[in-house]
Write an enzyme that holds these catalytic residues in place. Sequence first.
Site, short mmCIF file in Angstrom:
data_model
loop_
_atom_site.label_atom_id
_atom_site.label_comp_id
_atom_site.label_asym_id
_atom_site.label_seq_id
_atom_site.Cartn_x
_atom_site.Cartn_y
_atom_site.Cartn_z
N GLU A 25 0.83 -1.21 0.00
CA GLU A 25 0.00 0.00 0.00
C GLU A 25 0.86 1.26 0.00
O GLU A 25 2.07 1.21 0.25
CB GLU A 25 -0.95 0.01 1.21
CG GLU A 25 -0.23 0.08 2.55
CD GLU A 25 -1.08 0.72 3.65
OE1 GLU A 25 -1.56 1.85 3.44
OE2 GLU A 25 -1.21 0.10 4.71
N LYS A 159 -3.12 -1.32 15.56
CA LYS A 159 -2.57 -0.49 16.63
C LYS A 159 -3.60 -0.33 17.73
O LYS A 159 -4.80 -0.23 17.46
CB LYS A 159 -2.24 0.90 16.08
CG LYS A 159 -0.91 1.00 15.40
CD LYS A 159 -0.43 2.45 15.39
CE LYS A 159 0.96 2.55 14.81
NZ LYS A 159 0.97 2.60 13.35
#
Length: 299
Positions: A25, A159
């Site tokens: 990405e 995260k």
Amino acid sequence: MNSFLEINNDVKSALNNNQPVIALESTIISHGMPYPQNIAVAKKLEKIAIEAGVTPATICLMNGKIKIGLNEDELEKLAISKDVAKVSRRDFGRVLATKKTGATTVAATMIAANLAGIKVFATGGIGGVHRGVEATFDISADLKELGQTPVIVVSAGAKAILDLPKTLELLETFGVPVYGFKTDLFPAFYSAESNLQIDRIDSEKKIAEIYKANVKIGLNNGILIANPIPKKYEIPFSEMDEHIMLALERAKTKGITGRDLTPFLLAEIVKITHGSSLETNIRLVENNVALACRIAKEF
Ligand code: PSU
Ligand code: MN
């Protein structure tokens, strides 16, 4: 061939010859890491893939095209330019029509990879359900995409800026298989494990087989592989939690919402940890690329 797709020669010839390819990405380059580390990482990831005998295809939007596979100039542009749009599913049409430069998120990279016929994609962390979702409804489009686009996404979990239990719940709702690679616990990005149980998988071959079975019966969902950061590089959960709380606090004070929230939190965490979290971030992405390459070779 879709006229918006521009696949570079290396990727095209690998795909035509049934050689392994992985997608990478570009939001991680433009919005996920600061310059100049971002460009160094973008190049290093490609190098890791090439050395593993796999063709890397970094994906972005440029000049009205979905570009699959970038050259060094294009990578530099993404890393340096302050004017790169963050592209998720909803943004494709606008950024293509206006010929702007756009970096693809996990959701958008999955869509583009699937259009090009690439089955495996390596990233750092996926977007998910944000903490405080009860008030904001902020849920990343990455989760819905994983439920509807058949690409294997190799991540280090998510995260802890996110609500991890709710993220796993929603992945289940969307029909996304989540496998811990050689672990029973969902990794929390900087930390090798959280206290959340997931299904374990120990072989790259099995991942490819599960993907093929899904596709054969017409299920077009993605698969999320949660690959823990090697223990020697991890930052303990308790230590990161303090920094994350501070970053969330700052976002709240500044009223940061919507597409800006994730990039803001990522940048704040790098600032708060004086860059030490960035080193960890780089290690785990490299580790994910290596695993993605091994999975791609199983096809
Ligand atoms: N989490 C990270 N690093 C990142 C991102 C998320 O640790 O670079 C990026 C990815 O591109 C991901 C996107 O797809 O942020 C999610 O943004 P949002 O929460 O706005 O959907
Ligand atoms: Mn959001």
